[in-house]
Write a protein that holds these residues in place. Sequence first.
Motif, PDB file in Angstrom:
ATOM      1  N   ASP B 232       0.159   7.604  -9.745  1.00 53.25           N
ATOM      2  CA  ASP B 232      -0.011   6.904 -10.018  1.00 53.25           C
ATOM      3  C   ASP B 232       1.045   5.394  -8.898  1.00 53.25           C
ATOM      4  OD1 ASP B 232       2.626   7.224 -11.036  1.00 53.25           O
ATOM      5  OD2 ASP B 232       2.477   5.823 -13.078  1.00 53.25           O
ATOM      6  N   GLU B 233       2.758   6.275  -8.773  1.00 54.42           N
ATOM      7  CA  GLU B 233       3.250   5.304  -7.752  1.00 54.42           C
ATOM      8  C   GLU B 233       1.861   5.329  -6.605  1.00 54.42           C
ATOM      9  OE1 GLU B 233       5.778   3.965  -6.886  1.00 54.42           O
ATOM     10  OE2 GLU B 233       6.723   3.590  -9.282  1.00 54.42           O
ATOM     11  N   LEU B 234       1.722   6.695  -6.177  1.00 53.96           N
ATOM     12  CA  LEU B 234       1.392   7.429  -4.663  1.00 53.96           C
ATOM     13  C   LEU B 234      -0.159   6.692  -4.444  1.00 53.96           C
ATOM     14  CD1 LEU B 234       0.415   9.649  -2.621  1.00 53.96           C
ATOM     15  CD2 LEU B 234      -0.520  10.628  -4.019  1.00 53.96           C
ATOM     16  N   GLU B 235      -0.519   6.874  -5.757  1.00 53.19           N
ATOM     17  CA  GLU B 235      -2.376   5.251  -5.832  1.00 53.19           C
ATOM     18  C   GLU B 235      -1.597   4.004  -5.047  1.00 53.19           C
ATOM     19  OE1 GLU B 235      -5.124   5.900  -8.386  1.00 53.19           O
ATOM     20  OE2 GLU B 235      -6.407   4.983  -7.663  1.00 53.19           O
ATOM     21  N   GLU B 236      -0.569   4.078  -6.134  1.00 54.36           N
ATOM     22  CA  GLU B 236       0.061   2.066  -5.606  1.00 54.36           C
ATOM     23  C   GLU B 236       0.191   2.082  -4.025  1.00 54.36           C
ATOM     24  OE1 GLU B 236      -0.524  -0.211  -7.026  1.00 54.36           O
ATOM     25  OE2 GLU B 236      -1.141   0.646  -8.410  1.00 54.36           O
ATOM     26  N   GLN B 237       0.760   2.739  -3.721  1.00 57.92           N
ATOM     27  CA  GLN B 237       1.554   3.278  -1.818  1.00 57.92           C
ATOM     28  C   GLN B 237       0.251   3.306  -1.119  1.00 57.92           C
ATOM     29  OE1 GLN B 237       3.921   2.909  -0.434  1.00 57.92           O
ATOM     30  NE2 GLN B 237       5.855   2.152  -2.551  1.00 57.92           N
ATOM     31  N   VAL B 238      -0.554   3.821  -1.373  1.00 61.28           N
ATOM     32  CA  VAL B 238      -1.949   3.768  -0.401  1.00 61.28           C
ATOM     33  C   VAL B 238      -2.853   2.437  -0.319  1.00 61.28           C
ATOM     34  CG1 VAL B 238      -4.568   5.728  -0.106  1.00 61.28           C
ATOM     35  CG2 VAL B 238      -2.118   6.649  -0.448  1.00 61.28           C
ATOM     36  N   LYS B 239      -3.081   2.259  -1.473  1.00 65.56           N
ATOM     37  CA  LYS B 239      -3.749   0.592  -2.049  1.00 65.56           C
ATOM     38  C   LYS B 239      -2.798  -0.298  -0.521  1.00 65.56           C
ATOM     39  CE  LYS B 239      -5.414   1.549  -6.526  1.00 65.56           C
ATOM     40  NZ  LYS B 239      -5.334   0.793  -8.104  1.00 65.56           N
TER      41      LYS B 239
END
Lengths: 508, 508
Positions: B232-239
Amino acid sequence: MFTLTRYLRSAAFKLPAEVEMSRLRLLETSTLSHTLQKNVFEGIHRNDKVCRFKLPPDLQKIINLEVGREPVKSHQDLIELLRQVCSLSVKTGHPYFINQLFSGMDPYGLAGEIVASSLNSSVYTYEVSPVFTMMELEIFEKMREIVGFPQGKGDGIMSPGGSISNGYGVSVARFHKRPSTKEKGLSGGKPMVMFTSEDAHYSCKKLAVFEGIGTDNVIGVKVDSRGKMKPDELEEQVKKVLSEGKEPFLVIATAGTTVIGAFDPLEPIAEICKKYKLWFHVDAAWGGGALMSTKYRHLMKGIEKADSVTWNPHKLLCAPQQCSVFLCKDENILTDCHAAHASYLFQKDKFYDSQRYDTGDKYIQCGRRADILKFWLMWKAKGTEGFERHIDHVFGLKEQLIAEIKNRGDRFRLLIPDYECTNVSFWYVPVNLRNLETDSTEFQKRIHKVAPKIKEKMMKEGSMMVSYQTLREYPNFFRTVFQSSGLTSEDIKYFLDQFENLGADINL
Amino acid sequence: MFTLTRYLRSAAFKLPAEVEMSRLRLLETSTLSHTLQKNVFEGIHRNDKVCRFKLPPDLQKIINLEVGREPVKSHQDLIELLRQVCSLSVKTGHPYFINQLFSGMDPYGLAGEIVASSLNSSVYTYEVSPVFTMMELEIFEKMREIVGFPQGKGDGIMSPGGSISNGYGVSVARFHKRPSTKEKGLSGGKPMVMFTSEDAHYSCKKLAVFEGIGTDNVIGVKVDSRGKMKPDELEEQVKKVLSEGKEPFLVIATAGTTVIGAFDPLEPIAEICKKYKLWFHVDAAWGGGALMSTKYRHLMKGIEKADSVTWNPHKLLCAPQQCSVFLCKDENILTDCHAAHASYLFQKDKFYDSQRYDTGDKYIQCGRRADILKFWLMWKAKGTEGFERHIDHVFGLKEQLIAEIKNRGDRFRLLIPDYECTNVSFWYVPVNLRNLETDSTEFQKRIHKVAPKIKEKMMKEGSMMVSYQTLREYPNFFRTVFQSSGLTSEDIKYFLDQFENLGADINL
């Protein structure tokens, strides 16, 4: 080697869980050594073949390369496999292998390689590789001294081949010009442009792609008739790039080009670099070995003005592969440019001077083989004077070959009248082309087809290996290249005789 | 080895000009083999020391590393030098060397390495390296099959270590996202951003610098309490990166982190990569070997969804260094991304299918050692089932160590309760710190000083080698790591006993 087995078979060492004692006889004197002797060392006899060429489907029929769930049935099977590997491999140590910028079999180099493999070190920290760390520091200093860099300063690293050494040149040059690229990368800024000659090694372009520079930003400066970069062309190109609003940052000059063996004129190039504040890297991967010779080091006059140098002892000095060194005048830039300070490896609270002796953070590799040992052992065994005799001998062979080619009248044509390194490029001219002028379209068109035909016959006979290629506007030609000081005048004659035999029936 | 000398001493082979016959006895049975036996192979005896540590000035007093104009006086001197090299080097094959992500001495691997060194090949064209070319193709296909990539497709290369393999991941991912970078480079465009976990190997950052990406564009995604990347942190960072107008292009997940040995959750990461069209690279340099085991391969569930994988057989599978493989699902991208079409090497008019079998243009290296042979020979000798036994044994050792640490009460504290790979991280707790809570400032401050003290004593005694490090907020701790399936339960006890001995007097 057999001592390892004997040891592993003793009670002193518990074998890995998956290794069966019965199989270990593979490593006994009577098997592995015998296999090497019969299939590698005796395979470099002049009466034997350089290669036993098989096309891929035929090769696959001879040796079962497949791996699977179960092991082979017996150690005899393993030894038979190794025998096939040796027998089907090209004997790069054979005197008649003059196909690439490496060859020969140096006994000291091989001994060093075997000891290094047995120790299985990784040269990143002093703690794990104390001897090899100090050995590298000693050798780099000596090599910098030979290059002519200021004493007691500078830096050096070993890398897995000249391509990556040149890549280090790109990397430090870019960091020097624009230190912010370490954090920011290249995006946003204006294009950074590097210069090299049109005859430079392809690694310059390849690494420029890998490092985010792009091939459009690698300018191939024109060479003169001897294959040497034209300094006035270089300056023109630098001015042009500046006028386009781009940022020149690096010139890579070549000391010994791959095909022609030309040495770029280092002194005028150094002047241009100074004038335009460009990093000056010399790719002496091939020619560097000649620095060991009083007679031939003049070819690299001005190399001491370089900011960094690539020098591969595995080429002209005959060290086993791989052995490539990148030398640098600046003491700190390799660390400043590459260090990532991994806390698990480069701890700052060690009980020795880790800043100085844990050299691994200068590298883009983490684990790294001890490529230094073989070269150090060769140097200890021969001394610089031994390397000098080696160089003088192989350069002498080149002169003999040129004289012999001229002796043979219209059967051979040299690409250019003289050669600076040990490379000699020429056409073998079949009978029906001998009356055509070299620069006629007819000759160019027909001679282009000759080399592939001869090469095919050569490979199938296995009588020697010499490479052919095109270069700039030149149609296919052969290039011989000497690194082995075990070669003799008789060998030179043999090579040309072979071309005449292989080419006799060619009618194109 | 001695067979080479005998051969060179015969009339059949003319020695290099600078090599003196009298010196060649260096390579005779009674000398080189004896030196290896006494100083390397017997040096891995449990009763012997892992290292004889000397500080740099002391080491330089023992062994004369200097090279100069003249060679050493005799072959006895050379052998004595080699003896010193071996004696002063760390015995990485010793069972008590558990300091790095490599160790052990695999007899088949070493035999393969010696044969490869004797053949001194360069694996760039089929013509020069027919056997090794076909061997690589076979092994890559088998490895892709084990990873779970579609059969009969895909590509692979070997590289000088996991760092550079990860660099290939960056390179192909960037080319895939923006093919124009090959010509144009990165300048001008928006920043290209890659993601990896905060515990990922430092090579990700290092290669990002080398490749022009810049450290600011490498996002270290937070890990959970077990050291695994949080999807979920990965997706946040991508966004976030997208919202900043930058271009995400690559996620590097780790299968076996360097310190903790954590496996990132590959399936949810694959989903995110798919959703945002990011290249998915798995750095399984360390953990990849576990794919050979039915019992442990679940740790990498989802790896078949990766676009590319780094896998180093020289780590968990105990191949000698170096042996690193980069596997790729796409069949053409390595060539499309890296090829420079050097006309002197990759001629198009060869008499065999050079497009298919001259694999060198996929690489950033030109000359390249045959690292494949040792691994192939190990695989032939043990079969996949042998590798499986190996993996199951070393993972079993890790469980034993954890149990034994728990048995020893307050003398040790584990960093986290359980470990996925063979790494185990812990503190040895001196008597006067045993009543302090782990998360108290007092404990953290004082325990930080313990490991360097113990390590210094350990090195000076040479009784074992284990690394210490910090990680994120954790103060200095030790990490043991197992690759050698020659280790036993007794060894596990020995390691902990050693810590207790070395730590007994420590009072910080």
